[in-house]
Design an enzyme around this catalytic site. Structure first.
Site, PDB file in Angstrom:
ATOM      1  N   TYR A 131      25.241 -49.698  32.583  1.00 41.30           N
ATOM      2  CA  TYR A 131      24.829 -48.565  31.585  1.00 41.30           C
ATOM      3  C   TYR A 131      23.404 -49.053  30.970  1.00 41.30           C
ATOM      4  CZ  TYR A 131      29.315 -46.510  32.032  1.00 41.30           C
ATOM      5  OH  TYR A 131      30.416 -45.956  32.505  1.00 41.30           O
ATOM      6  N   SER A 133      31.284 -33.741  31.063  1.00 42.56           N
ATOM      7  CA  SER A 133      30.140 -33.980  30.797  1.00 42.56           C
ATOM      8  C   SER A 133      29.277 -33.125  29.933  1.00 42.56           C
ATOM      9  CB  SER A 133      29.364 -34.199  32.216  1.00 42.56           C
ATOM     10  OG  SER A 133      29.871 -34.707  33.204  1.00 42.56           O
TER      11      SER A 133
HETATM   12  N1  LIG Z   1      32.571 -44.569  36.478  1.00 40.81           N
HETATM   13  C1  LIG Z   1      33.337 -44.749  35.481  1.00 40.81           C
HETATM   14  O1  LIG Z   1      33.894 -45.779  35.013  1.00 40.81           O
HETATM   15  C2  LIG Z   1      32.860 -43.784  34.366  1.00 40.81           C
HETATM   16  C3  LIG Z   1      32.089 -42.589  34.780  1.00 40.81           C
HETATM   17  C4  LIG Z   1      31.551 -41.759  33.858  1.00 40.81           C
HETATM   18  C5  LIG Z   1      32.182 -41.931  32.508  1.00 40.81           C
HETATM   19  N2  LIG Z   1      32.816 -43.004  32.132  1.00 40.81           N
HETATM   20  C6  LIG Z   1      33.018 -43.354  30.783  1.00 40.81           C
HETATM   21  O2  LIG Z   1      33.459 -42.343  30.231  1.00 40.81           O
HETATM   22  C7  LIG Z   1      32.631 -41.826  28.937  1.00 40.81           C
HETATM   23  C8  LIG Z   1      32.982 -40.700  28.623  1.00 40.81           C
HETATM   24  O3  LIG Z   1      32.474 -39.796  29.698  1.00 40.81           O
HETATM   25  P1  LIG Z   1      31.011 -39.063  29.743  1.00 40.81           P
HETATM   26  O4  LIG Z   1      30.229 -39.736  28.745  1.00 40.81           O
HETATM   27  O5  LIG Z   1      30.562 -39.020  31.202  1.00 40.81           O
HETATM   28  O6  LIG Z   1      31.182 -37.597  29.723  1.00 40.81           O
HETATM   29  P2  LIG Z   1      31.974 -36.679  28.495  1.00 40.81           P
HETATM   30  O7  LIG Z   1      32.641 -37.493  27.444  1.00 40.81           O
HETATM   31  O8  LIG Z   1      32.856 -35.505  29.256  1.00 40.81           O
HETATM   32  O9  LIG Z   1      30.776 -35.929  27.909  1.00 40.81           O
HETATM   33  C9  LIG Z   1      29.794 -36.417  27.106  1.00 40.81           C
HETATM   34  C10 LIG Z   1      28.670 -35.545  26.355  1.00 40.81           C
HETATM   35  O10 LIG Z   1      29.242 -34.406  26.115  1.00 40.81           O
HETATM   36  C11 LIG Z   1      28.391 -34.018  25.060  1.00 40.81           C
HETATM   37  N3  LIG Z   1      29.365 -34.253  23.581  1.00 40.81           N
HETATM   38  C12 LIG Z   1      30.043 -35.213  23.172  1.00 40.81           C
HETATM   39  N4  LIG Z   1      30.402 -35.030  22.079  1.00 40.81           N
HETATM   40  C13 LIG Z   1      30.248 -33.714  21.840  1.00 40.81           C
HETATM   41  C14 LIG Z   1      30.693 -32.768  20.952  1.00 40.81           C
HETATM   42  N5  LIG Z   1      31.470 -33.223  19.625  1.00 40.81           N
HETATM   43  N6  LIG Z   1      29.948 -31.315  20.919  1.00 40.81           N
HETATM   44  C15 LIG Z   1      29.380 -31.185  21.689  1.00 40.81           C
HETATM   45  N7  LIG Z   1      28.931 -31.956  22.684  1.00 40.81           N
HETATM   46  C16 LIG Z   1      29.497 -33.111  22.787  1.00 40.81           C
HETATM   47  C17 LIG Z   1      27.316 -35.035  24.952  1.00 40.81           C
HETATM   48  O11 LIG Z   1      26.072 -34.510  25.841  1.00 40.81           O
HETATM   49  P3  LIG Z   1      24.830 -33.603  25.473  1.00 40.81           P
HETATM   50  O12 LIG Z   1      24.849 -33.373  23.668  1.00 40.81           O
HETATM   51  O13 LIG Z   1      23.835 -34.282  25.960  1.00 40.81           O
HETATM   52  O14 LIG Z   1      25.377 -32.340  25.953  1.00 40.81           O
HETATM   53  C18 LIG Z   1      27.727 -36.243  25.478  1.00 40.81           C
HETATM   54  O15 LIG Z   1      26.851 -37.053  26.068  1.00 40.81           O
HETATM   55  C19 LIG Z   1      31.367 -42.628  29.250  1.00 40.81           C
HETATM   56  O16 LIG Z   1      30.647 -42.577  28.225  1.00 40.81           O
HETATM   57  C20 LIG Z   1      31.791 -43.608  29.767  1.00 40.81           C
HETATM   58  O17 LIG Z   1      32.001 -44.715  28.799  1.00 40.81           O
HETATM   59  C21 LIG Z   1      33.041 -44.073  32.742  1.00 40.81           C
END
Ligand SMILES: NC(=O)c1ccc[n+]([C@@H]2O[C@H](COP(=O)([O-])OP(=O)(O)OC[C@H]3O[C@@H](n4cnc5c(N)ncnc54)[C@H](OP(=O)(O)O)[C@@H]3O)[C@@H](O)[C@H]2O)c1
Length: 328
Positions: free
Chosen positions: A56, A206
């Protein structure tokens, strides 16, 4: 903030943790000060679990976490990182003892620690799960004291099921959200029976499940929601949980009326994930302090009613399932 026990590890962790991908890279520009403020806010709000990876921001996420944790002092949160994606190409051979050891040494340096709490293989190829010698190498790293525990982060439910066969696997990270309900069919129950921790990632699809996007929403060029919409850079399932954008928006409008009380749709979506007792920790990504605080507050929401859960299942079955269910 409520806590749950992390499977066989036995350690208590906050049921909502911090997903630290966005503070590394691939989500458009995230200022280092905003990233650190987000981490401080999350820890202040009682989060004791952080998920990151060596790739990351090529170590930026790990380094920012170490900086904040060091500055705060006191008990360290449980920090889960990942290894394997630094390989130029994903092959089972790449997961050699030498490569794994060098990746882990780098994470130890980035995270400023002598032993990593948890290292997850970072979505390795499916065939890797049929190579027990790779898991033996992870056992050796535990014996050497470089890592306390290891687990896997999977793309497919079947990879998670296969990973459960290895006694050394202490956790499985998997996509689980209102738009990805298949893990609840068999996988989650089996993981719970075996005492394997489950880390639920991409809980907001996301950000789609925050309900804030529209058909004309534009994302930065360096945001995977722009550059990976069709899986151009990595598995398309990591972007909007693999749901076609317009289909996701339509489903969001069916979900919106179900969000009750003062909760936001994002908080409602997190509470849905936590309704399954087999989930150890849900890790929404946050790019600023406000999001981290709002996400932590979802732990205080009351349980969703059986009727609401049934309606969300019906929406999934009708509008989302055809696009994702048999793909992951
Ligand atoms: N292959 C893997 O192992 C893998 C892959 C993906 C993710 N992950 C892990 O999983 C974690 C979570 O998944 P993710 O970050 O991909 O997706 P997610 O948690 O589904 O979405 C995160 C995004 O949603 C928005 N958000 C977050 N909190 C919010 C709120 N309270 N209100 C409104 N919008 C909000 C933000 O984007 P905006 O504000 O820009 O819209 C944020 O970047 C990652 O950070 C990572 O640690 C691992």
């Amino acid at each position: 903030m409520k806590t749950r026990t992390f499977g066989r590890i036995g350690r208590s962790v906050s049921e909502i943790g911090f997903g630290a991908w966005a503070i590394g890279a691939s989500w458009g520009h995230v200022d280092a000060d905003d990233a650190k403020a987000a981490l401080h806010a999350a820890l202040d709000a009682g989060m004791t679990f952080i998920d990151t990876a060596d790739v990351y921001g090529d170590g930026r996420s790990e380094q920012l976490i170490a900086e904040v944790v060091d500055a705060r002092g006191g008990e360290r949160p449980f920090i889960a990182t990942k290894a394997g994606r630094r390989l130029p190409a994903q092959t089972v051979e790449g997961y050699s003892a030498e490569n794994l050891s060098s990746y882990i040494d780098r994470s130890l340096t980035n995270l400023k620690t002598d032993t990593l709490d948890l290292v997850q293989l970072h979505c390795p190829p499916t065939d890797l799960y049929y190579h027990p010698e790779v898991f033996g190498r992870l056992d050796d790293l535990v014996t050497a004291g470089k890592i306390r525990n290891y687990g896997v982060s999977v793309e497919r439910v079947e990879e998670g099921l296969k990973a459960l066969e290895y006694p050394g696997v202490t956790s499985v990270q998997i996509i689980y959200n209102i738009m990805r309900q298949r893990p609840a069919e068999r996988f989650l129950q089996l993981a719970a029976e075996l005492g394997v921790g489950v880390i639920a990632r991409v809980p907001l699809a996301s950000g789609m499940l925050s309900g804030k996007f529209r058909a004309d929403t534009r994302f930065e060029e360096s945001d995977h929601r722009q550059f990976n919409r069709n899986g151009e850079a990595f598995d398309v399932g990591e972007t909007f949980a693999g749901v076609p954008y317009e289909k996701g928006l339509a489903a969001v409008e069916r979900i919106r009326p179900l969000v009750g009380g003062s909760a936001t749709m994002a908080q409602f979506a997190l509470r849905w994930v936590l309704m399954n007792e087999a989930i150890t920790v849900v890790i929404p990504g946050a790019r600023n302090a406000d999001q981290a605080v709002a996400n932590a507050a979802a732990s205080d929401l009351p349980a969703l009613s059986g009727e609401t859960m049934a309606e969300l299942k019906a929406i999934y079955d009708a509008d989302i399932k055809p696009f994702v269910h048999q793909r992951w």
